[in-house]
Write an enzyme that holds these catalytic residues in place. Sequence first.
Site, PDB file in Angstrom:
ATOM      1  CB  SER A  30      -0.700   0.169   1.199  1.00  0.00           C
ATOM      2  OG  SER A  30      -1.474   0.805   1.119  1.00  0.00           O
ATOM      3  CE  LYS A  90      -6.905  -1.952   7.584  1.00  0.00           C
ATOM      4  NZ  LYS A  90      -7.575  -0.934   7.080  1.00  0.00           N
ATOM      5  CE  LYS A  95      -4.797   0.223  -0.007  1.00  0.00           C
ATOM      6  NZ  LYS A  95      -5.631  -0.428   1.416  1.00  0.00           N
ATOM      7  CG  ASP A 148      -7.696   2.832   0.887  1.00  0.00           C
ATOM      8  OD1 ASP A 148      -9.233   2.984   0.810  1.00  0.00           O
ATOM      9  OD2 ASP A 148      -7.314   1.996   2.025  1.00  0.00           O
ATOM     10  N   GLY A 183      -4.566  -4.126   6.501  1.00  0.00           N
ATOM     11  CA  GLY A 183      -3.292  -3.590   7.667  1.00  0.00           C
ATOM     12  C   GLY A 183      -3.305  -2.337   8.087  1.00  0.00           C
ATOM     13  CE  LYS A 238      -3.808   3.872   2.413  1.00  0.00           C
ATOM     14  NZ  LYS A 238      -5.632   3.107   3.063  1.00  0.00           N
ATOM     15  CD  GLU A 273      -9.266  -0.529   0.883  1.00  0.00           C
ATOM     16  OE1 GLU A 273      -8.453  -1.261   0.109  1.00  0.00           O
ATOM     17  OE2 GLU A 273      -8.571  -0.667   2.433  1.00  0.00           O
ATOM     18  CG  ASP A 296     -10.597  -0.585   5.616  1.00  0.00           C
ATOM     19  OD1 ASP A 296     -10.967  -0.732   6.447  1.00  0.00           O
ATOM     20  OD2 ASP A 296      -9.227  -0.395   5.076  1.00  0.00           O
TER      21      ASP A 296
HETATM   22  O1  OSB Z   1      -7.605   2.019   4.888  1.00  0.00           O
HETATM   23  O2  OSB Z   1      -5.912   0.206   4.447  1.00  0.00           O
HETATM   24  C1  OSB Z   1      -5.946   1.281   4.707  1.00  0.00           C
HETATM   25  C2  OSB Z   1      -3.349   2.207   7.614  1.00  0.00           C
HETATM   26  C3  OSB Z   1      -4.006   2.999   8.017  1.00  0.00           C
HETATM   27  C4  OSB Z   1      -4.717   3.207   8.051  1.00  0.00           C
HETATM   28  C5  OSB Z   1      -5.615   2.575   6.738  1.00  0.00           C
HETATM   29  C6  OSB Z   1      -5.219   2.313   6.062  1.00  0.00           C
HETATM   30  C7  OSB Z   1      -3.426   2.002   6.026  1.00  0.00           C
HETATM   31  C8  OSB Z   1      -2.984   0.827   4.978  1.00  0.00           C
HETATM   32  C9  OSB Z   1      -1.978   0.514   4.944  1.00  0.00           C
HETATM   33  O3  OSB Z   1      -3.859   0.572   3.631  1.00  0.00           O
HETATM   34  C10 OSB Z   1      -1.822  -1.360   4.744  1.00  0.00           C
HETATM   35  C11 OSB Z   1      -1.008  -1.596   5.631  1.00  0.00           C
HETATM   36  O4  OSB Z   1      -0.329  -2.041   6.726  1.00  0.00           O
HETATM   37  O5  OSB Z   1       0.153  -2.184   5.122  1.00  0.00           O
HETATM   38 MG    MG Z   2      -8.538   0.972   3.230  1.00  0.00          MG
END
Ligand code: OSB
Ligand code: MG
Length: 372
Positions: free
Chosen positions: A138, A265, A164, A191, A293, A166, A216, A241
Amino acid sequence: MPMVKIEQIELELLELPYVHFFETSFGREQGRTFILVKVYADGICGYGEVVADKAPLYSYETTSTAWLMLKDYFIPLVKANAVHDPRDFSRLAGKYKGHPMAKAGLELALWDLEGKRKKQPLWKIYGGTKQEILSGVSVGIQDTVDELIHRIEEFLSEGYGRIKIKIKPGWDIDVCRTLKQEFPDILLQADANGGYTITEKEALKNLDEFGLQMLEQPFPAYDLWDHSRLQKEMNTPLCLDESADSAESVRKALEMGSCRIINIKVGRVGGVHEAIKIHDLCYGRGIPVWCGGMLESGIGRAHNLHLATLPNFKLHNDLSASKRYYQEDLIDPPVDITPQGTIRVPNDPGIGVNPVKDRIKKASLKREVFKF
Ligand code: OSB
Ligand code: MG
């Protein structure tokens, strides 16, 4: 198994700096503050991690609210009921509303303890079916698209099978177009962390031209209805999520057509017990899941690795190598990815990884011991 008497529970607040800042639609972070939970019995220590952050940005929970809930409610619950089975804890803790990350952190420590007492890795106890899981990465919002391209090149060369990114309003369509030109063959997903509203529906539909693996959480957590409106008009599968906070919410989301994929999660849903319920529900309805994660330390990530061995975890997970997050992870050896872009799941009892006491001490901000 004979009864076990828990002798002590410890909470420790830790701070670990990231290798590189992490930016989402809700802001930029330079490191992570989180709570480690340690449960002691029979000379064994079970470890869990509370994924709540310092500020209520991803959800309403914070390290302070989680500490308070653990101290005032969840630890006393374990003490008063002589609970040691994580399933019993999950059922008992269910009477208190909300605070899923605090509940999950303690439940995870009880799972690790149970695995270590039974001398079995958690993946076996959960009924997992894989020795290795698919690793994805990510990548946060960067200062420039060139910087993002540079980071993605690095991750691809390390073997990650899915990227992925953001997104947020203003860092979305053009970024995806550039990435698809630069890397036409990669599995790409986006995401939004709830950064859009239904007024931006037409703009989001333009993402369909990039063949994303999924989009996402475009809308806020409470917004199952608006997700269903968008999913009806979009080819790209939506994945929930933040909205997928329990098996009941997921059932409603699926019945409303709010998504075609679910991110699981443990922290968000209140523990492994609830996570497996969601896994099973989705499996029965032909909806694939993957493990999300929260930039966990190696302790939380090891827990996630075991969960991701269940058979319906069919898509790449947000589970990456230790060095992608932290210079010095809390576990030794660190988590690493194979040249095939997978992560091998530990086979030692419980979480199957070794927390390094000196590193925990170095990262520690505060500690409290609860003797039983
Ligand atoms: O939305 O998936 C998410 C990290 C912190 C809060 C929300 C998210 C995330 C990540 C990190 O996308 C994913 C990872 O731990 O590798
Ligand atoms: Mg997410």
